[in-house]
Design a protein around this motif. Structure first.
Motif, PDB file in Angstrom:
ATOM      1  N   MET A 189      50.804  50.098  36.653  1.00  0.00           N
ATOM      2  CA  MET A 189      49.440  49.653  36.921  1.00  0.00           C
ATOM      3  C   MET A 189      49.109  49.942  38.364  1.00  0.00           C
ATOM      4  O   MET A 189      49.991  50.082  39.190  1.00  0.00           O
ATOM      5  N   ARG A 190      47.809  50.039  38.632  1.00  0.00           N
ATOM      6  CA  ARG A 190      47.342  50.364  39.976  1.00  0.00           C
ATOM      7  C   ARG A 190      46.051  49.611  40.242  1.00  0.00           C
ATOM      8  O   ARG A 190      45.230  49.424  39.344  1.00  0.00           O
ATOM      9  N   ALA A 191      45.885  49.193  41.490  1.00  0.00           N
ATOM     10  CA  ALA A 191      44.634  48.568  41.922  1.00  0.00           C
ATOM     11  C   ALA A 191      44.295  49.107  43.307  1.00  0.00           C
ATOM     12  O   ALA A 191      45.184  49.281  44.138  1.00  0.00           O
ATOM     13  N   ASP A 192      43.016  49.391  43.532  1.00  0.00           N
ATOM     14  CA  ASP A 192      42.555  49.907  44.815  1.00  0.00           C
ATOM     15  C   ASP A 192      41.553  48.937  45.425  1.00  0.00           C
ATOM     16  O   ASP A 192      40.863  48.211  44.709  1.00  0.00           O
ATOM     17  N   GLY A 193      41.455  48.965  46.747  1.00  0.00           N
ATOM     18  CA  GLY A 193      40.486  48.134  47.436  1.00  0.00           C
ATOM     19  C   GLY A 193      40.202  48.648  48.826  1.00  0.00           C
ATOM     20  O   GLY A 193      40.983  49.416  49.393  1.00  0.00           O
ATOM     21  N   ALA A 194      39.096  48.207  49.387  1.00  0.00           N
ATOM     22  CA  ALA A 194      38.697  48.614  50.726  1.00  0.00           C
ATOM     23  C   ALA A 194      39.477  47.874  51.806  1.00  0.00           C
ATOM     24  O   ALA A 194      39.524  48.303  52.946  1.00  0.00           O
ATOM     25  N   SER A 195      40.094  46.746  51.441  1.00  0.00           N
ATOM     26  CA  SER A 195      40.904  45.963  52.371  1.00  0.00           C
ATOM     27  C   SER A 195      42.148  45.479  51.627  1.00  0.00           C
ATOM     28  O   SER A 195      42.209  45.551  50.398  1.00  0.00           O
ATOM     29  N   VAL A 196      43.117  44.987  52.379  1.00  0.00           N
ATOM     30  CA  VAL A 196      44.318  44.437  51.756  1.00  0.00           C
ATOM     31  C   VAL A 196      43.932  43.282  50.832  1.00  0.00           C
ATOM     32  O   VAL A 196      44.403  43.197  49.699  1.00  0.00           O
ATOM     33  N   ALA A 197      43.060  42.416  51.298  1.00  0.00           N
ATOM     34  CA  ALA A 197      42.664  41.252  50.498  1.00  0.00           C
ATOM     35  C   ALA A 197      41.991  41.675  49.193  1.00  0.00           C
ATOM     36  O   ALA A 197      42.298  41.140  48.128  1.00  0.00           O
ATOM     37  N   GLU A 198      41.073  42.653  49.262  1.00  0.00           N
ATOM     38  CA  GLU A 198      40.395  43.112  48.054  1.00  0.00           C
ATOM     39  C   GLU A 198      41.385  43.773  47.099  1.00  0.00           C
ATOM     40  O   GLU A 198      41.374  43.524  45.890  1.00  0.00           O
ATOM     41  N   CYS A 199      42.256  44.595  47.646  1.00  0.00           N
ATOM     42  CA  CYS A 199      43.247  45.290  46.830  1.00  0.00           C
ATOM     43  C   CYS A 199      44.168  44.293  46.122  1.00  0.00           C
ATOM     44  O   CYS A 199      44.385  44.381  44.910  1.00  0.00           O
ATOM     45  N   MET A 200      44.689  43.329  46.858  1.00  0.00           N
ATOM     46  CA  MET A 200      45.601  42.356  46.266  1.00  0.00           C
ATOM     47  C   MET A 200      44.873  41.434  45.302  1.00  0.00           C
ATOM     48  O   MET A 200      45.437  41.015  44.288  1.00  0.00           O
ATOM     49  N   GLY A 201      43.629  41.097  45.589  1.00  0.00           N
ATOM     50  CA  GLY A 201      42.851  40.283  44.662  1.00  0.00           C
ATOM     51  C   GLY A 201      42.708  40.965  43.315  1.00  0.00           C
ATOM     52  O   GLY A 201      42.890  40.348  42.258  1.00  0.00           O
ATOM     53  N   ARG A 202      42.401  42.254  43.343  1.00  0.00           N
ATOM     54  CA  ARG A 202      42.297  43.013  42.096  1.00  0.00           C
ATOM     55  C   ARG A 202      43.654  43.177  41.435  1.00  0.00           C
ATOM     56  O   ARG A 202      43.773  43.105  40.214  1.00  0.00           O
ATOM     57  N   ALA A 203      44.670  43.423  42.249  1.00  0.00           N
ATOM     58  CA  ALA A 203      46.012  43.654  41.707  1.00  0.00           C
ATOM     59  C   ALA A 203      46.551  42.425  40.983  1.00  0.00           C
ATOM     60  O   ALA A 203      47.234  42.554  39.968  1.00  0.00           O
ATOM     61  N   LEU A 204      46.253  41.247  41.459  1.00  0.00           N
ATOM     62  CA  LEU A 204      46.804  40.034  40.863  1.00  0.00           C
ATOM     63  C   LEU A 204      46.144  39.658  39.546  1.00  0.00           C
ATOM     64  O   LEU A 204      46.685  38.842  38.795  1.00  0.00           O
ATOM     65  N   LEU A 205      45.000  40.249  39.242  1.00  0.00           N
ATOM     66  CA  LEU A 205      44.362  39.970  37.953  1.00  0.00           C
ATOM     67  C   LEU A 205      45.197  40.512  36.795  1.00  0.00           C
ATOM     68  O   LEU A 205      45.322  39.865  35.760  1.00  0.00           O
ATOM     69  N   ARG A 206      45.758  41.695  36.940  1.00  0.00           N
ATOM     70  CA  ARG A 206      46.508  42.339  35.864  1.00  0.00           C
ATOM     71  C   ARG A 206      47.760  41.559  35.470  1.00  0.00           C
ATOM     72  O   ARG A 206      47.978  41.325  34.279  1.00  0.00           O
ATOM     73  N   PRO A 207      48.609  41.128  36.409  1.00  0.00           N
ATOM     74  CA  PRO A 207      49.774  40.328  35.991  1.00  0.00           C
ATOM     75  C   PRO A 207      49.365  39.047  35.277  1.00  0.00           C
ATOM     76  O   PRO A 207      49.987  38.654  34.291  1.00  0.00           O
ATOM     77  N   ARG A 208      48.317  38.409  35.760  1.00  0.00           N
ATOM     78  CA  ARG A 208      47.854  37.176  35.110  1.00  0.00           C
ATOM     79  C   ARG A 208      47.388  37.446  33.693  1.00  0.00           C
ATOM     80  O   ARG A 208      47.661  36.674  32.782  1.00  0.00           O
ATOM     81  N   GLU A 209      46.679  38.561  33.487  1.00  0.00           N
ATOM     82  CA  GLU A 209      46.234  38.928  32.144  1.00  0.00           C
ATOM     83  C   GLU A 209      47.420  39.229  31.229  1.00  0.00           C
ATOM     84  O   GLU A 209      47.339  39.022  30.023  1.00  0.00           O
TER      85      GLU A 209
ATOM     86  N   GLY B 251      50.210  37.659  31.347  1.00  0.00           N
ATOM     87  CA  GLY B 251      51.002  36.441  31.189  1.00  0.00           C
ATOM     88  C   GLY B 251      52.011  36.193  32.295  1.00  0.00           C
ATOM     89  O   GLY B 251      52.821  35.280  32.202  1.00  0.00           O
ATOM     90  N   LEU B 252      51.996  37.002  33.359  1.00  0.00           N
ATOM     91  CA  LEU B 252      52.900  36.841  34.479  1.00  0.00           C
ATOM     92  C   LEU B 252      52.115  36.156  35.605  1.00  0.00           C
ATOM     93  O   LEU B 252      51.312  36.772  36.274  1.00  0.00           O
ATOM     94  N   VAL B 253      52.313  34.855  35.752  1.00  0.00           N
ATOM     95  CA  VAL B 253      51.554  34.084  36.725  1.00  0.00           C
ATOM     96  C   VAL B 253      52.256  34.146  38.078  1.00  0.00           C
ATOM     97  O   VAL B 253      53.349  33.628  38.247  1.00  0.00           O
ATOM     98  N   VAL B 254      51.621  34.813  39.022  1.00  0.00           N
ATOM     99  CA  VAL B 254      52.167  34.957  40.361  1.00  0.00           C
ATOM    100  C   VAL B 254      51.937  33.650  41.119  1.00  0.00           C
ATOM    101  O   VAL B 254      50.796  33.196  41.224  1.00  0.00           O
ATOM    102  N   PRO B 255      52.993  33.032  41.645  1.00  0.00           N
ATOM    103  CA  PRO B 255      52.858  31.700  42.244  1.00  0.00           C
ATOM    104  C   PRO B 255      52.350  31.687  43.679  1.00  0.00           C
ATOM    105  O   PRO B 255      52.787  30.867  44.486  1.00  0.00           O
TER     106      PRO B 255
END
Length: 91
Positions: A64-84, A86-90
């Motif tokens: 999987m891959r997620a892109d963003g204009a900033s680290v925060a945007e990129c990681m925000g998008r990236a964390l949606l996929r694991p949650r979807e 069933g992998l809840v990042v703590p």
């Protein structure tokens, strides 16, 4: 950031995004997910989202891959996929 782009860095020393990102990467590795985050200077020069998060393994056998204009945007998008998946990042 340079004057050429007309942007100045806006440091938020209290955000903790750097610390949280490293903790997330380490936690994902412990779950059997290989992951990385990178910045692409060429995309930055072109004004495109320059940050990329990529992961493979665990619930992402195809990756999987997620892109963003900033680290925060990129990681925000990236964390949606694991949650979807069933992998809840703590973090």
């Amino acid at each position: 950031m340079t004057k050429v782009w007309g942007r100045w860095p806006k440091a938020d020393l209290d955000s903790g995004v750097e610390d949280a990102t490293l903790l997330i990467l380490e936690w994902l590795g412990e779950q059997g997910v290989g992951a990385m985050i990178r910045v692409d200077a060429e995309r930055m020069r072109e004004g495109r989202p320059a940050w990329t998060f990529a992961a493979q393994g665990g619930p992402f056998p195809e990756g999987m891959r997620a892109d963003g204009a900033s680290v925060a945007e990129c990681m925000g998008r990236a964390l949606l996929r694991p949650r979807e998946a069933g992998l809840v990042v703590p973090f």
